[in-house]
Enzyme design. Structure first.
Site, PDB file in Angstrom:
ATOM      1  N   SER A  27       4.713   2.605   7.920  1.00 27.17           N
ATOM      2  CA  SER A  27       4.386   1.415   7.141  1.00 27.17           C
ATOM      3  C   SER A  27       5.560   0.944   6.301  1.00 27.17           C
ATOM      4  CB  SER A  27       3.203   1.697   6.211  1.00 27.17           C
ATOM      5  OG  SER A  27       1.996   1.666   6.908  1.00 27.17           O
ATOM      6  N   ASP A  33       0.083  -7.615   1.412  1.00 25.33           N
ATOM      7  CA  ASP A  33       0.474  -6.212   1.543  1.00 25.33           C
ATOM      8  C   ASP A  33       1.990  -6.055   1.607  1.00 25.33           C
ATOM      9  OD1 ASP A  33       0.106  -3.458   1.679  1.00 25.33           O
ATOM     10  OD2 ASP A  33       0.081  -3.459   3.879  1.00 25.33           O
ATOM     11  N   HIS A  57       0.814  -1.222   0.000  1.00 25.43           N
ATOM     12  CA  HIS A  57       0.000   0.000   0.000  1.00 25.43           C
ATOM     13  C   HIS A  57       0.848   1.272   0.000  1.00 25.43           C
ATOM     14  CE1 HIS A  57       0.443  -0.195   4.494  1.00 25.43           C
ATOM     15  NE2 HIS A  57       0.431   1.120   4.362  1.00 25.43           N
TER      16      HIS A  57
END
Length: 372
Positions: A232, A157, A127
């Site tokens: 992230s 992911d 993402h």
């Protein structure tokens, strides 16, 4: 004289009582005020806070070989940071999208990641780089490198990038199956996309959490290490300097604190290896449908033309009851069955269409990305 002394003692006692009473009233007021403020500011408690992605910077770890006697010995937190930080990077992307008028626009985004080889292969979240028209990696020493997307996997992911370097510090993966609740961990990344090479410390709070994010179910490691948007893709490290997780999501809200999630390292290593070799994860079974989950039911929303689901006769509106003999009541149930299935091998799928139940045979296709 005695009367004056008695008068003085009485005055002192009165003053002490007034002071004690004032202080006691103040403590009550503060306590009630905190309770009142807290109740007024916080929304009603939710059974399961919804996790959201934490778009953040890339983190890599220094691959300096520790002395053999230290391999199984915990590093101090400052030594852990010194060892890891040279391999921590920040990721900057330009994302192509549309504005309110339907015009194509580009907007910046930021994330984290870490090198896993000395020649520039980097692990991050899918993402972080999804729909990016350009990707730039910023290393700990302030150097910027254009990055090539090697492969990505929306199902986990994860994504792998490549920059043109040699002899660069890198991180090694630890065994997430050996991780224990209560073990101390540290996250390194780029919170808010502005504070690159920041380290926060916490503990592993839970293992094997099924977390639903944007309609997809993921198996995660839970930690209370503070992470924010920008973390992230960064590493979650044990005190031996091994990556035990890839930071990917956190729960947000005024009533939520200390709930962050990471992809277990064993899964990340397996996926990254395939992305480096093939650009995608081979052998993954797909039906070719989109689904929605509501009140313990999984319903097909769309069916891709020519897909395995289309060939099997599945239709939009069908409710999936069972698959390969297993009850399907959630995205996680469907994912588990498909993860265990082999492309091209028939499995039975039980559906409800209107008031009628049917059993169909479907041979899942192998997932192949239309484009990286």
């Amino acid at each position: 004289m005695m009367k004056s002394i008695r008068t003085f003692v009485i005055l002192v006692i009165c003053v002490m009582l007034l002071m004690f009473g004032s202080g006691y009233a103040g403590m009550r007021l503060a306590y009630m005020g905190m309770r009142g403020d807290s109740a007024a500011l916080q929304p009603p408690p939710r059974e399961q806070p919804e996790p959201v992605y934490t778009n953040g910077g890339i983190g890599l770890m220094n691959n300096a070989e520790p002395p053999k006697e230290e391999i199984n010995r915990a590093l101090s937190l400052p030594d852990l940071f010194d060892m890891a930080n040279p391999a921590v990077v920040a990721i900057s992307t330009e994302i192509i999208g549309q504005n309110a008028f339907g015009r194509q626009v580009s907007r910046p985004s930021a994330g984290s990641g870490f090198l896993i080889t000395s020649d520039g292969y980097i692990v991050t979240n899918n993402h972080v780089i999804e729909n990016a028209s350009s990707i730039t990696v910023l290393t700990h020493d302030g150097k910027a490198f254009p990055a090539e997307l090697i492969g990505r996997d929306p199902n986990t992911d994860l994504a792998v990038l490549k920059i043109d370097v040699a002899g660069f510090p890198f991180l090694t993966f630890g065994d997430s199956d050996a991780a224990r609740v209560g073990e101390q961990v540290a996250a390194i990344g780029n919170p808010l996309g502005q504070l690159a090479n920041s380290m926060t410390v916490g503990y592993i709070s839970a293992l094997n959490r099924d977390v639903n994010i944007d309609g997809m179910s993921f198996n995660k490691m839970q930690t209370d290490a503070a992470v924010n948007r920008g973390n992230s893709g960064g590493p979650l490290l044990n005190t031996r300097g091994e990556v035990v997780g890839v930071v990917s999501a956190k729960s947000t809200g005024m009533d939520v604190e200390g709930l962050a999630f990471a992809i277990p390292s064993n899964q990340a290593l397996a996926v990254a290896s395939q992305l480096m070799e093939y650009g995608y994860v081979r052998g993954r079974a797909v039906l070719g449908v989109t689904v929605s989950e509501n009140n313990g039911q999984v319903q097909i929303v769309t069916v891709s033309e020519g897909s395995a689901a289309d060939r099997a006769g599945l239709q939009a509106g069908d409710v999936i009851l069972e698959m390969d003999g297993r009850a399907i009541a959630s995205f996680a149930d469907l994912r588990r069955v498909l993860d265990a299935a082999a492309p091209g091998i028939n499995i039975q799928i039980k559906i409800r269409r209107g008031n009628e139940e049917r059993v169909l045979t479907v041979a899942p296709d192998e997932y192949r990305p239309s484009a990286l």
